[in-house]
Each structure stands twice: as C-alpha cells, then as structure tokens.
Design an enzyme around this catalytic site. Structure first.
Site, PDB file in Angstrom:
ATOM      1  N   HIS A 185     -35.445  49.138  47.444  1.00 38.28           N
ATOM      2  CA  HIS A 185     -35.823  49.355  48.851  1.00 38.28           C
ATOM      3  C   HIS A 185     -34.879  48.702  49.860  1.00 38.28           C
ATOM      4  O   HIS A 185     -35.261  48.356  50.959  1.00 38.28           O
ATOM      5  CB  HIS A 185     -37.255  48.822  49.056  1.00 38.28           C
ATOM      6  CG  HIS A 185     -38.080  49.656  49.986  1.00 38.28           C
ATOM      7  ND1 HIS A 185     -38.362  49.269  51.272  1.00 38.28           N
ATOM      8  CD2 HIS A 185     -38.669  50.850  49.816  1.00 38.28           C
ATOM      9  CE1 HIS A 185     -39.115  50.190  51.858  1.00 38.28           C
ATOM     10  NE2 HIS A 185     -39.310  51.157  51.001  1.00 38.28           N
ATOM     11  N   HIS A 285     -36.425  62.680  47.913  1.00 39.79           N
ATOM     12  CA  HIS A 285     -37.265  61.630  48.510  1.00 39.79           C
ATOM     13  C   HIS A 285     -38.307  62.317  49.385  1.00 39.79           C
ATOM     14  O   HIS A 285     -37.972  63.212  50.154  1.00 39.79           O
ATOM     15  CB  HIS A 285     -36.343  60.746  49.349  1.00 39.79           C
ATOM     16  CG  HIS A 285     -36.998  59.714  50.175  1.00 39.79           C
ATOM     17  ND1 HIS A 285     -37.219  59.849  51.526  1.00 39.79           N
ATOM     18  CD2 HIS A 285     -37.469  58.495  49.844  1.00 39.79           C
ATOM     19  CE1 HIS A 285     -37.796  58.744  51.994  1.00 39.79           C
ATOM     20  NE2 HIS A 285     -37.959  57.918  51.002  1.00 39.79           N
TER      21      HIS A 285
HETATM   22  O1  LIG Z   1     -38.748  55.644  48.154  1.00 39.64           O
HETATM   23  C1  LIG Z   1     -39.430  55.739  49.169  1.00 39.64           C
HETATM   24  O2  LIG Z   1     -40.459  56.449  49.290  1.00 39.64           O
HETATM   25  C2  LIG Z   1     -38.914  55.057  50.384  1.00 39.64           C
HETATM   26  O3  LIG Z   1     -38.125  53.946  50.075  1.00 39.64           O
HETATM   27  C3  LIG Z   1     -39.985  54.711  51.400  1.00 39.64           C
HETATM   28  O4  LIG Z   1     -40.665  53.570  51.005  1.00 39.64           O
HETATM   29  C4  LIG Z   1     -39.346  54.519  52.725  1.00 39.64           C
HETATM   30  O5  LIG Z   1     -38.498  55.629  52.983  1.00 39.64           O
HETATM   31  C5  LIG Z   1     -40.358  54.449  53.835  1.00 39.64           C
HETATM   32  O6  LIG Z   1     -40.993  55.719  53.975  1.00 39.64           O
HETATM   33  C6  LIG Z   1     -39.674  54.070  55.121  1.00 39.64           C
HETATM   34  O7  LIG Z   1     -40.625  54.004  56.160  1.00 39.64           O
HETATM   35 MG   LIG Z   2     -37.029  54.437  48.334  1.00 45.50          MG
END
Ligand SMILES: O=C(O)[C@H](O)[C@@H](O)[C@@H](O)[C@H](O)CO
Ligand SMILES: [Mg+2]
Length: 382
Positions: A185, A285
């Site tokens: 992260h 993602h």
């Molecule tokens: O892998 C994932 O889903 C992401 O790291 C997620 O945790 C972030 O993009 C979050 O949405 C940012 O506000």
């Molecule tokens: Mg992520």
C-alpha cells in the site's frame, strides 16, 4: 447520434457516477473518480465537456485521443480518471446501441468465468482469520490484505516480525487451501522492502502489491531479483506511457491498472495487451463501485492474461454505501465459487438504479483517507 449532456453524481461511500445522454435517448454510465478527490475529477469531467457535447458517441477512439491530447497537458490521476469514466460511458452507449455486451464488440469471450478476490483485515490488518472464514462460506478462496500497519522508512525488527507473524497465522490456519495477496500500500519504503520480502518468502503469498511506491518503480526489477514472490503494481499508474517504462525495466509479474483511473476500457485494453507481450498478468484494481467493476470485467473477459479481479463488496472503505446498492441487475454480479460470469446485458452490463443514485447524491460525503502520523510526528503513508 449526438452527445447532449453529462451529469455527475457523487455518491456514498466515496464514488462518482457519470451519466452521458444522447439525442436518441440512449444513456451511458461511467465511474470517473479518484478516491478522496471526487470533486476535482468532477471539475475535470466538466472541463472535458466542450470536446464531447454535439459529438457522435460512436467515435470513442477519436473522442479519447481528443480528450487526451487536445488540452496540451496530459496524464496523471485526475485527467486520466475523468477520461476513464467518460470512456466507460461511451462504451456503454456503443454496446446498448448495438445490443451487445462490450466484450462481444472486442472479439468475444476469452474465458467462461473470471476469478475474483476479496479484501480482508481493514486499514490496520486485524481479524483476518475470522473474515477469511466468513468469506470462504461465500465461495471466496483468494484474498488480499494490507501487509503492514504504518511503517517507517527504516523500522524495527519487531515491526517486521509483526507482519510476518500475521502471515504465518494465516498459513497455519488455512495451509494452501486459500491464496492471499499482501498489499504494501505504499507504506513500505525501499530500505524495508527487501527485508520484508525475504522474511515473507517462506509463506509464498500469491503476490505483494506496491512493494514500493509507484514513484520508486525503478526498484521493481531489483526487488524481483531477490524474491520469488510475484510483484504487483499499477493502481497509481495512469496510462500505457507510464506502464511501458515498467514493462521494459521488468520486475512486475502482475499489473493492476484501475479502469476508473487509467483512461478507461480503451486505454486499459492497450495496457493489458502490452503486458501480455511481456508475459505479465493482468489483475485490474477496483476498490470502487459497480460501473467500475463492470468495466473491469469487460476487459477481463477479452484479455488472455487477466488472472484476478478485485471487487469492493465488504471492503473496509464501503461505509454508507455498498457495491450493489446502485445496481438493478444485482444477480448478474453474483460471485459463484469465487468466480464472476460474463455480464450478459448490452454495454457495460450494469443497469444503474438512477433513482437510488440521484437520492444518494443529495448527501454524498467528501470522503478522505485518514492522515496517519509516525511516532515522531511526521506524516505516514496510509
Ligand atoms: O489495492 C487496493 O484496493 C488499493 O490499494 C486501495 O486500498 C486504495 O486504492 C484505496 O482505494 C485508496 O483510497
Ligand atoms: Mg492496492
């Protein structure tokens, strides 16, 4: 057919939906958003309107290139998210006009079902074992969690042990009956990444995501040399022009473009096929809403190298709104034995509950991620 109107709806928990109307009554939906910057993206969408109003929505490629190139400055999270949501809505219109799901317009299905995964553990990973057990009952066998809590650029062995112990407990509890990715992260800086990857290697996580921040991408090949754990990244990269450098330098086994941040279906299809040429897998993602997920699935079902799809049902961010709240055809998003079937309806395949969206937009929160601080008072990567 001509584009007549763009309307944005910021809705709980932290999403924004875009409705594009045409003079023939066909409507397309998109999800242009950067989590925590919805209003900024909303303004960017409004600034794109002069390129769109009065134009033929069928000319997605020309409209995409115009939005990308005509304003001189290009790329980045905000502009590429605005383009992404508009692109999704244009593909939605095209599919509805032709009466076909988008994947049919892109050469048809490359697979019969798509492997999904679910988040567990929250911002500071906790209760993971229980949450995995619960989600297993719902058919999931692949998960993702944060790999660490806050972590200093140079931190203690105790912090490393804490991260390792958490993973050891998962393997103790489930063996290899489940798979899980660890999302660093952006919390792990280069000085700590090697140690953590080395210590975690024995538990064979399915992948480690954002092993270092995207702005440190030059570390990917070096880290990949010292670990067999597949490295993943992409949610904070916004066009094929960014991904090309990472593909050429090597190190990533999985790319994770976000269909609502990286230029939409038109751009992510190109990223997916570039990745395939480098034997890199695709795992879009998507901690976002239903239109974003539908766009992801359209790309997944035509991309040979698509291996995993993130979805946000039950994710710790979805306070005040859940993925299917705004969907009429909920049954099409059913996850069966950890897989999702192709969305059968024309366009993106999501029937948006417009009345629900309009109602929810009346009190949309200005979601922000928390600002974390280290013990010394300096800001910590969240
Ligand atoms: O892998 C994932 O889903 C992401 O790291 C997620 O945790 C972030 O993009 C979050 O949405 C940012 O506000
Ligand atoms: Mg992520």
């Amino acid at each position: 057919m001509k584009i007549t109107k763009l309307t944005t709806y910021r809705v709980p928990p932290r999403w924004m939906l875009l409705k594009i109307e045409t003079d023939e009554g066909v409507v397309g939906w998109g999800e242009p958003v950067i989590e925590g910057r919805a209003r900024t993206v909303e303004t960017a969408v409004q600034e794109m309107e002069p390129y769109l109003i009065g134009q033929d929505p069928a000319r997605i490629n020309d409209l995409w290139q115009t939005m990308y190139r005509a304003g001189f400055y290009r790329g980045g999270a905000i502009l590429m998210s605005a383009i992404a949501g508009i692109d999704q809505a244009l593909w939605d219109i095209k599919g509805k006009v032709l009466g076909k799901p988008v994947y049919e317009l892109l050469g048809g299905l490359v697979r019969d079902r798509m492997k999904m995964y679910s988040w567990v553990g929250g911002d500071r990973p906790s209760d993971i074992i229980e949450q995995i057990r619960t989600l297993q009952k719902g058919g999931f066998n692949t998960f993702k969690m944060n790999g660490t809590e806050e972590l200093g650029m140079l931190d203690t062995s105790a912090k490393v042990d804490e991260a390792v112990r958490r993973v050891a407990e998962i393997r103790d509890a489930f063996g290899t009956t489940i798979e899980f990715g660890l999302d660093f992260h952006g919390r792990v800086a280069a000085p700590m990444a090697k140690t953590l990857l080395r210590e975690l290697e024995q538990f064979r996580p399915l992948f480690v995501e954002e092993p270092v921040l995207a702005e440190q991408a030059e570390y990917y090949p070096r880290l990949a040399e010292m670990t067999s754990i597949p490295l993943a990244a992409g949610e904070r990269m916004y066009s094929r022009f960014e991904f090309k450098n990472v593909f050429a330098a090597g190190g990533l086994s999985i790319v994770q473009p976000d269909l609502s941040h990286a230029g939409g279906i038109t751009e992510c299809l190109k990223i997916a096929s570039m990745a395939e040429a480098y034997d890199i897998t695709l795992a879009p993602h998507c901690p976002l809403g239903p239109v974003a997920l539908a766009a992801c699935l359209q790309v997944d079902f035509v991309s040979y190298n698509a291996v995993l799809q993130e979805q946000s049902m039950g994710i710790h961010y979805n306070k005040g709104g859940e993925l299917l709240d705004y969907v009429i055809n909920k049954e099409d998003f059913k996850i069966i034995d950890g897989y999702c079937n192709p969305l059968p309806k024309p366009g993106l395949g999501v029937e948006v509950d417009e009345a629900r969206v309009i109602e929810a937009s009346k009190n949309a929160p200005d979601w922000r991620n928390p600002v974390w601080r280290h013990d010394d008072g300096s800001v910590a990567e969240w």
